[in-house]
Scaffold this motif. Sequence first.
Motif, short mmCIF file in Angstrom:
data_model
loop_
_atom_site.label_atom_id
_atom_site.label_comp_id
_atom_site.label_asym_id
_atom_site.label_seq_id
_atom_site.Cartn_x
_atom_site.Cartn_y
_atom_site.Cartn_z
N ASN A 148 -12.74 30.28 -5.22
CA ASN A 148 -12.72 28.83 -5.40
C ASN A 148 -12.71 28.06 -4.08
OD1 ASN A 148 -10.16 29.52 -4.58
ND2 ASN A 148 -9.11 28.16 -6.03
N LYS A 149 -13.19 28.73 -3.02
CA LYS A 149 -13.19 28.09 -1.71
C LYS A 149 -14.32 28.67 -0.86
CE LYS A 149 -9.26 27.04 -0.01
NZ LYS A 149 -7.89 27.06 0.59
N VAL A 150 -14.89 27.82 -0.01
CA VAL A 150 -15.95 28.28 0.88
C VAL A 150 -15.82 27.55 2.21
CG1 VAL A 150 -17.62 26.54 0.10
CG2 VAL A 150 -18.44 28.67 1.09
N ARG A 151 -16.13 28.26 3.30
CA ARG A 151 -16.12 27.64 4.62
C ARG A 151 -17.48 27.86 5.26
NH1 ARG A 151 -14.78 29.75 9.60
NH2 ARG A 151 -13.76 31.56 8.65
N SER A 162 -11.86 19.92 4.47
CA SER A 162 -11.49 19.59 5.85
C SER A 162 -12.69 19.86 6.74
CB SER A 162 -10.29 20.44 6.30
OG SER A 162 -10.62 21.82 6.32
N ILE A 163 -12.78 19.08 7.80
CA ILE A 163 -13.88 19.22 8.76
C ILE A 163 -13.28 19.32 10.16
CG2 ILE A 163 -16.00 18.21 9.67
CD1 ILE A 163 -16.22 16.58 7.09
N SER A 164 -13.71 20.31 10.92
CA SER A 164 -13.15 20.50 12.25
C SER A 164 -14.16 21.19 13.15
CB SER A 164 -11.88 21.35 12.17
OG SER A 164 -12.19 22.64 11.65
N GLY A 201 -20.75 24.40 16.16
CA GLY A 201 -20.72 23.03 15.66
C GLY A 201 -19.45 22.72 14.91
N TYR A 202 -19.61 22.32 13.66
CA TYR A 202 -18.48 21.92 12.83
C TYR A 202 -18.25 22.92 11.71
CZ TYR A 202 -19.13 17.40 15.15
OH TYR A 202 -19.24 16.42 16.08
N GLN A 203 -17.00 23.07 11.36
CA GLN A 203 -16.62 23.92 10.23
C GLN A 203 -16.18 23.00 9.09
OE1 GLN A 203 -15.93 27.57 10.29
NE2 GLN A 203 -17.00 27.72 12.24
N ILE A 204 -16.74 23.23 7.91
CA ILE A 204 -16.35 22.47 6.72
C ILE A 204 -15.77 23.46 5.71
CG2 ILE A 204 -17.05 20.87 4.91
CD1 ILE A 204 -19.47 20.13 6.53
N GLU A 205 -14.52 23.27 5.37
CA GLU A 205 -13.87 24.12 4.36
C GLU A 205 -13.67 23.31 3.10
OE1 GLU A 205 -9.60 26.31 3.95
OE2 GLU A 205 -10.85 26.92 5.65
N VAL A 206 -14.15 23.86 1.99
CA VAL A 206 -14.14 23.12 0.72
C VAL A 206 -13.42 23.93 -0.35
CG1 VAL A 206 -15.57 22.16 -1.12
CG2 VAL A 206 -16.32 21.96 1.26
N GLY A 207 -12.51 23.27 -1.05
CA GLY A 207 -11.86 23.86 -2.22
C GLY A 207 -12.40 23.18 -3.47
N PHE A 208 -12.60 23.93 -4.53
CA PHE A 208 -13.25 23.40 -5.72
C PHE A 208 -12.26 23.12 -6.86
CE2 PHE A 208 -16.52 25.79 -3.51
CZ PHE A 208 -17.57 24.88 -3.49
#
Length: 222
Positions: free
Chosen positions: A147-150, A186-188, A37-44
């Motif tokens: 400080n980041k999760v995908r 980011s979403i990809s 599906g989709y990958q969402i990578e988030v930085g806090f």
Amino acid sequence: MIIIVLPTRMNVNSFQVGGALRCLGSGQRLRSKYGSGYQIEVGFVNPSEDEITMKSNEMLHAIGSQGVHGMHTEVTSKEVEAAFAALGKPSWHSRLLAEGGIVFDKADRVTLVNVVVWFLLEEKVEFLLSFFSANFGQIQVRERQINKVRVELSAFMDDGVTKRPLSSIFGTVEGNKDMLGVLDYSISQTSLEQIFNQFAAQQEEETGAVAGIVTAAKVEEV
């Protein structure tokens, strides 16, 4: 284990895992077939000084320390374990040690502020994952840093048929960015590299063939 990617002149990718051709198809078809599906990578956003001070005081109170140096007080691993337990996160001590982000000195001590920052960011990750599960259903964590999760979520809604609009994912994250403590995201779609890595991981779990012998494998063309 060897993985080889072979692009062709017709914009078709093929790749080998363990000496056997495993898949053949265009990049988009491979992403559609094997990507979940989709990958969402988030930085806090980093914790504020007020947040750090407040949590430091909570931990010092939990271990019964006067903490004259406040957040700069040195604490032992056992004191950290006791503080986490008092704050309702007893399993986080082993997680802290396993992730290796915090290093205790030879006297088994560390400055409290380092532990507090890790704890506050871990709270943000947990809250984000809970929020994603509530809004997107089942998710899979693909990568975690301090400080980041995908994460990966299905391209389909809960009924397994209706396509999940990419705009709805953006809208949900953007509309709750401040509440979630998100600095950037980011979403990809799942990348080809990530799909290849999944195949490689599967290969490592399988029983390897005898060295020098190549066994037949099913080649999927998509």
